[in-house]
Design a protein around this motif. Structure first.
Motif, mmCIF file in Angstrom:
data_model
loop_
_atom_site.group_PDB
_atom_site.id
_atom_site.type_symbol
_atom_site.label_atom_id
_atom_site.label_comp_id
_atom_site.label_asym_id
_atom_site.label_seq_id
_atom_site.Cartn_x
_atom_site.Cartn_y
_atom_site.Cartn_z
ATOM 1 N N GLU A 81 8.784 -52.572 -10.969
ATOM 2 C CA GLU A 81 7.980 -53.359 -9.558
ATOM 3 C C GLU A 81 6.298 -53.194 -8.606
ATOM 4 N N ALA A 82 5.402 -53.995 -9.188
ATOM 5 C CA ALA A 82 4.517 -53.866 -9.204
ATOM 6 C C ALA A 82 3.708 -55.301 -9.102
ATOM 7 N N LEU A 83 2.140 -55.070 -9.644
ATOM 8 C CA LEU A 83 1.133 -56.246 -9.352
ATOM 9 C C LEU A 83 1.230 -55.943 -10.560
ATOM 10 N N CYS A 84 0.099 -57.266 -11.125
ATOM 11 C CA CYS A 84 -0.415 -56.828 -12.683
ATOM 12 C C CYS A 84 -1.160 -57.412 -12.330
ATOM 13 N N GLY A 85 -2.791 -56.776 -12.941
ATOM 14 C CA GLY A 85 -4.086 -57.565 -12.624
ATOM 15 C C GLY A 85 -5.347 -57.077 -13.867
ATOM 16 N N ARG A 86 -6.312 -56.921 -13.595
ATOM 17 C CA ARG A 86 -6.904 -56.357 -14.331
ATOM 18 C C ARG A 86 -7.915 -55.086 -14.634
ATOM 19 N N THR A 87 -7.199 -53.911 -14.076
ATOM 20 C CA THR A 87 -7.397 -52.966 -14.012
ATOM 21 C C THR A 87 -5.884 -53.061 -12.746
ATOM 22 N N GLU A 88 -5.531 -50.828 -13.411
ATOM 23 C CA GLU A 88 -5.032 -50.338 -13.016
ATOM 24 C C GLU A 88 -5.049 -49.592 -11.643
ATOM 25 N N GLY A 89 -4.227 -49.558 -10.392
ATOM 26 C CA GLY A 89 -4.623 -49.168 -9.536
ATOM 27 C C GLY A 89 -3.573 -49.504 -8.440
ATOM 28 N N GLU A 90 -4.409 -50.119 -7.471
ATOM 29 C CA GLU A 90 -3.624 -50.553 -5.478
ATOM 30 C C GLU A 90 -4.172 -51.524 -5.625
ATOM 31 N N ALA A 91 -3.686 -52.929 -4.591
ATOM 32 C CA ALA A 91 -4.028 -54.399 -4.478
ATOM 33 C C ALA A 91 -3.468 -54.257 -2.977
ATOM 34 N N ASP A 92 -3.812 -55.459 -1.994
ATOM 35 C CA ASP A 92 -3.493 -55.970 -1.367
ATOM 36 C C ASP A 92 -2.214 -56.918 -1.965
ATOM 37 N N PHE A 93 -0.902 -57.233 -1.175
ATOM 38 C CA PHE A 93 -0.105 -58.211 -1.591
ATOM 39 C C PHE A 93 0.380 -58.626 -0.187
ATOM 40 N N PHE A 94 0.452 -60.499 -0.567
ATOM 41 C CA PHE A 94 0.731 -60.929 0.643
ATOM 42 C C PHE A 94 2.986 -61.477 0.828
ATOM 43 N N GLN A 95 3.278 -60.957 1.124
ATOM 44 C CA GLN A 95 4.485 -61.140 0.167
ATOM 45 C C GLN A 95 4.737 -62.112 2.085
ATOM 46 N N ALA A 96 5.415 -63.180 1.010
ATOM 47 C CA ALA A 96 6.157 -64.395 1.792
ATOM 48 C C ALA A 96 7.207 -64.465 2.883
ATOM 49 N N ASP A 97 7.296 -64.676 3.867
ATOM 50 C CA ASP A 97 9.198 -64.275 4.634
ATOM 51 C C ASP A 97 10.052 -65.596 4.577
ATOM 52 N N VAL A 149 1.571 -66.240 -10.753
ATOM 53 C CA VAL A 149 1.187 -65.246 -9.804
ATOM 54 C C VAL A 149 0.425 -65.972 -8.375
ATOM 55 N N GLU A 150 0.684 -67.129 -8.293
ATOM 56 C CA GLU A 150 0.487 -67.760 -7.763
ATOM 57 C C GLU A 150 -1.560 -67.642 -7.227
ATOM 58 N N GLY A 151 -2.064 -67.836 -8.018
ATOM 59 C CA GLY A 151 -3.441 -68.140 -8.384
ATOM 60 C C GLY A 151 -4.409 -66.996 -8.931
ATOM 61 N N ALA A 152 -3.677 -66.161 -8.917
ATOM 62 C CA ALA A 152 -3.995 -64.493 -9.974
ATOM 63 C C ALA A 152 -3.957 -64.946 -11.276
ATOM 64 N N GLU A 153 -3.373 -66.112 -12.181
ATOM 65 C CA GLU A 153 -3.457 -65.544 -13.086
ATOM 66 C C GLU A 153 -4.160 -64.862 -14.295
ATOM 67 N N ALA A 154 -5.772 -65.659 -14.183
ATOM 68 C CA ALA A 154 -6.801 -64.690 -14.863
ATOM 69 C C ALA A 154 -7.150 -63.438 -14.578
ATOM 70 N N GLU A 155 -6.525 -62.741 -13.499
ATOM 71 C CA GLU A 155 -6.387 -61.173 -13.801
ATOM 72 C C GLU A 155 -5.213 -60.667 -14.498
ATOM 73 N N VAL A 156 -4.535 -60.978 -14.475
ATOM 74 C CA VAL A 156 -3.675 -60.621 -15.797
ATOM 75 C C VAL A 156 -3.976 -60.576 -16.998
ATOM 76 N N LEU A 157 -4.692 -62.486 -17.032
ATOM 77 C CA LEU A 157 -5.148 -62.077 -18.677
ATOM 78 C C LEU A 157 -5.687 -61.469 -18.481
ATOM 79 N N ALA A 158 -6.989 -60.935 -17.684
ATOM 80 C CA ALA A 158 -8.197 -60.543 -18.008
ATOM 81 C C ALA A 158 -7.645 -58.754 -18.674
ATOM 82 N N GLY A 159 -6.351 -58.582 -17.630
ATOM 83 C CA GLY A 159 -5.697 -57.011 -18.462
ATOM 84 C C GLY A 159 -5.391 -56.265 -19.636
ATOM 85 N N ASN A 160 -5.270 -56.931 -20.468
ATOM 86 C CA ASN A 160 -4.575 -57.338 -21.393
ATOM 87 C C ASN A 160 -5.960 -57.111 -22.688
ATOM 88 N N ASN A 161 -5.122 -56.430 -24.127
ATOM 89 C CA ASN A 161 -5.461 -56.308 -25.134
ATOM 90 C C ASN A 161 -5.150 -57.006 -26.504
#
Length: 307
Positions: A81-97, A149-161
């Motif tokens: 239950e998290a986001l996936c991105g370039r680095t570990e930490g925290e980020a803003d998430f806009f949860q649609a109603d 991930v609605e536009g942040a796909e490159a960020e996800v790929l950048a976080g892989n080895n």
């Protein structure tokens, strides 16, 4: 996995992604997937068809209520239950109603949705990386990776080895939310540098094969499979009313007032609800209940479907 009869294929995915993946991976039994932006456990879900057939995987879904349903319907999966991105930490998430598929980490997409009448709540959510997820939970072989991930796909790929974790197939949502403009140029260079070939476009997603498996591309059709070549769960009406629904026989014996809560009920409540002789903990029952719930628990957004 046996060869598929397209006429009998029940697709759960938004755009037949599961069908095209089933062609590419037709020789794999009990495989492993990584599903980033899993969404609803069944409705418009790319990996559920494979889960039904004994696969398991990692599902990343930051929306708490949606993520919890996996525990009931898909207990073999590891749900993060998290986001996936370039680095570990925290980020803003806009949860649609209501329209959960429009939830995003990108403020501009949330603003576009708001202008179209879809409001969202701004939350802080933990963020992990694809490399960290795979190191913690994946086996040596990953059969497919799906990223939506609605536009942040490159960020996800950048976080892989990409030297260590190399899924055989990568499925990327490749069009921008709302405009449907091709934005594969955002992430294509990452995949090309990692040794992946763009082999198929279904109108919404691009399919990539790693160089080691480039020969699998011959299993794909020249054009996306036509819609009428298979059945789609979202085309059925409420299960208790639609005799053609795959779970109509069970649904007519259930109380429609609880359909929206089927994936949240405790075992004792399910046992009391189900007809005699239908075990609540049988995977076939769990799948059926999950499918019945999709029109009532937010899986498919439809106008006022009453029990």
């Amino acid at each position: 996995m046996s060869d598929q009869d397209a006429g009998a294929f029940l697709s759960y995915a938004q755009n037949r992604e599961d069908y095209h993946l089933s062609l590419l991976l037709a020789d794999v039994e009990a495989g492993f997937y990584v599903d980033i932006g899993g969404g609803h456990a069944i409705a418009d879900n790319v990996s559920f068809w494979f889960y039904e057939r004994g696969w398991r995987g990692i599902v990343v879904e930051p929306q708490a209520e949606i993520a919890r349903a996996y525990g009931r319907v898909r207990p073999r999966d590891t749900v993060v239950e998290a986001l996936c991105g370039r680095t570990e930490g925290e980020a803003d998430f806009f949860q649609a109603d209501r329209f959960h598929g429009l939830s995003t980490t990108l403020a501009q997409h949330a603003e576009t949705a708001a202008a179209a009448g879809v409001s969202s709540s701004r939350l802080r959510r933990p963020m992990t990386t694809l490399a960290a997820l795979c190191a913690a939970h994946a086996p040596e072989r990953i059969d497919f990776l799906k990223v939506d991930v609605e536009g942040a796909e490159a960020e996800v790929l950048a976080g892989n080895n990409w030297q260590r974790f190399r899924p055989r197939v990568v499925v990327m949502e490749a069009v921008a939310p709302w405009t449907m403009a091709d934005r594969s140029e955002d992430f294509a260079p990452i995949l090309a540098a990692a040794g992946y070939r763009d082999v198929f476009f279904d109108g919404l997603n691009r399919f990539y094969l790693r160089e080691e498996d480039a020969g699998l591309a011959a299993r794909l059709p020249c054009e996306p499979a036509p819609w009428d070549a298979m059945r789609h769960l979202g085309e059925y009406g409420p299960a208790h009313r639609d005799p053609a629904h795959p779970d109509h026989g069970l649904a007519i014996h259930l109380d429609p007032a609880v359909f929206a809560r089927l994936n949240a009920l405790e075992p004792e409540a399910l046992t009391a609800l189900l007809p005699a002789g239908v075990p609540h903990d049988c995977p076939t029952t769990q799948f059926a209940l999950g499918r019945i719930a999709t029109l009532f628990d937010g899986g498919y957004v439809v106008e006022e479907v009453s029990p």
